[in-house]
Design a protein around this motif. Structure first.
Motif, PDB file in Angstrom:
ATOM      1  N   CYS A  50       9.329   2.766  -3.119  1.00  0.00           N
ATOM      2  CA  CYS A  50       7.874   2.648  -3.238  1.00  0.00           C
ATOM      3  C   CYS A  50       7.414   3.496  -4.422  1.00  0.00           C
ATOM      4  CB  CYS A  50       7.226   3.130  -1.945  1.00  0.00           C
ATOM      5  SG  CYS A  50       5.442   3.283  -2.023  1.00  0.00           S
ATOM      6  N   CYS A  59      -0.470   4.850  -0.342  1.00  0.00           N
ATOM      7  CA  CYS A  59       0.597   4.739  -1.331  1.00  0.00           C
ATOM      8  C   CYS A  59       0.040   4.262  -2.668  1.00  0.00           C
ATOM      9  CB  CYS A  59       1.702   3.804  -0.841  1.00  0.00           C
ATOM     10  SG  CYS A  59       2.756   4.578   0.397  1.00  0.00           S
ATOM     11  N   CYS A  90       4.931   6.696  -2.724  1.00  0.00           N
ATOM     12  CA  CYS A  90       5.503   7.850  -2.030  1.00  0.00           C
ATOM     13  C   CYS A  90       6.977   8.063  -2.357  1.00  0.00           C
ATOM     14  CB  CYS A  90       5.319   7.680  -0.525  1.00  0.00           C
ATOM     15  SG  CYS A  90       6.175   6.251   0.157  1.00  0.00           S
ATOM     16  N   HIS A 108       4.508   0.265  -0.659  1.00  0.00           N
ATOM     17  CA  HIS A 108       4.163   0.033   0.736  1.00  0.00           C
ATOM     18  C   HIS A 108       2.774  -0.590   0.765  1.00  0.00           C
ATOM     19  CE1 HIS A 108       7.106   3.387   1.719  1.00  0.00           C
ATOM     20  NE2 HIS A 108       7.500   2.399   2.464  1.00  0.00           N
TER      21      HIS A 108
HETATM   22 ZN   LIG Z   1       4.954   4.290  -0.054  1.00  0.00          ZN
END
Ligand SMILES: [Zn+2]
Length: 103
Positions: free
Chosen positions: A19, A62, A22, A57
């Motif tokens: 991702c 995020c 994050c 995500h």
């Molecule tokens: Zn994420």
């Protein structure tokens, strides 16, 4: 009959992606694929848009993390800032712009 390369892949069950917000690695199927169109980052909902993709995500936190880290220009290898409003609208569940009416 050629046999090679098998060890490289081992037992990986499913492809994983990181991702861009994050930085957690997650199964590709759980991430939203994003692509760049001009200066816009747009969600590739059908996985059919060509080009370099980024994975996120499907969550606003995020997306905000990714923006704060300037992860999108890096992921798409462009120097300038990118407009993520279409991704945000998608995550917020808003209808497409043409359907929106100012109140
Ligand atoms: Zn994420």
């Amino acid at each position: 009959m050629r046999q090679h390369g098998k060890l490289e892949y081992g037992d990986h069950a499913a492809p994983q992606r990181t991702c861009v917000g994050c930085r957690v690695r997650t199964a590709k199927s759980e991430l939203l694929r994003l692509v760049r169109v001009g200066n816009d980052v747009v969600p590739d909902l059908r996985g059919r848009l060509a080009g370099r993709g980024a994975s996120l995500h499907p969550s606003l936190s995020c997306l905000e993390l990714a923006e704060r880290r300037r992860a999108f220009p890096r992921a798409f290898r462009v120097p300038g800032p990118l407009d993520v409003s279409r991704v945000r609208a998608h995550l917020e569940g808003e209808p497409p712009m043409s359907c929106r009416t100012p109140s």
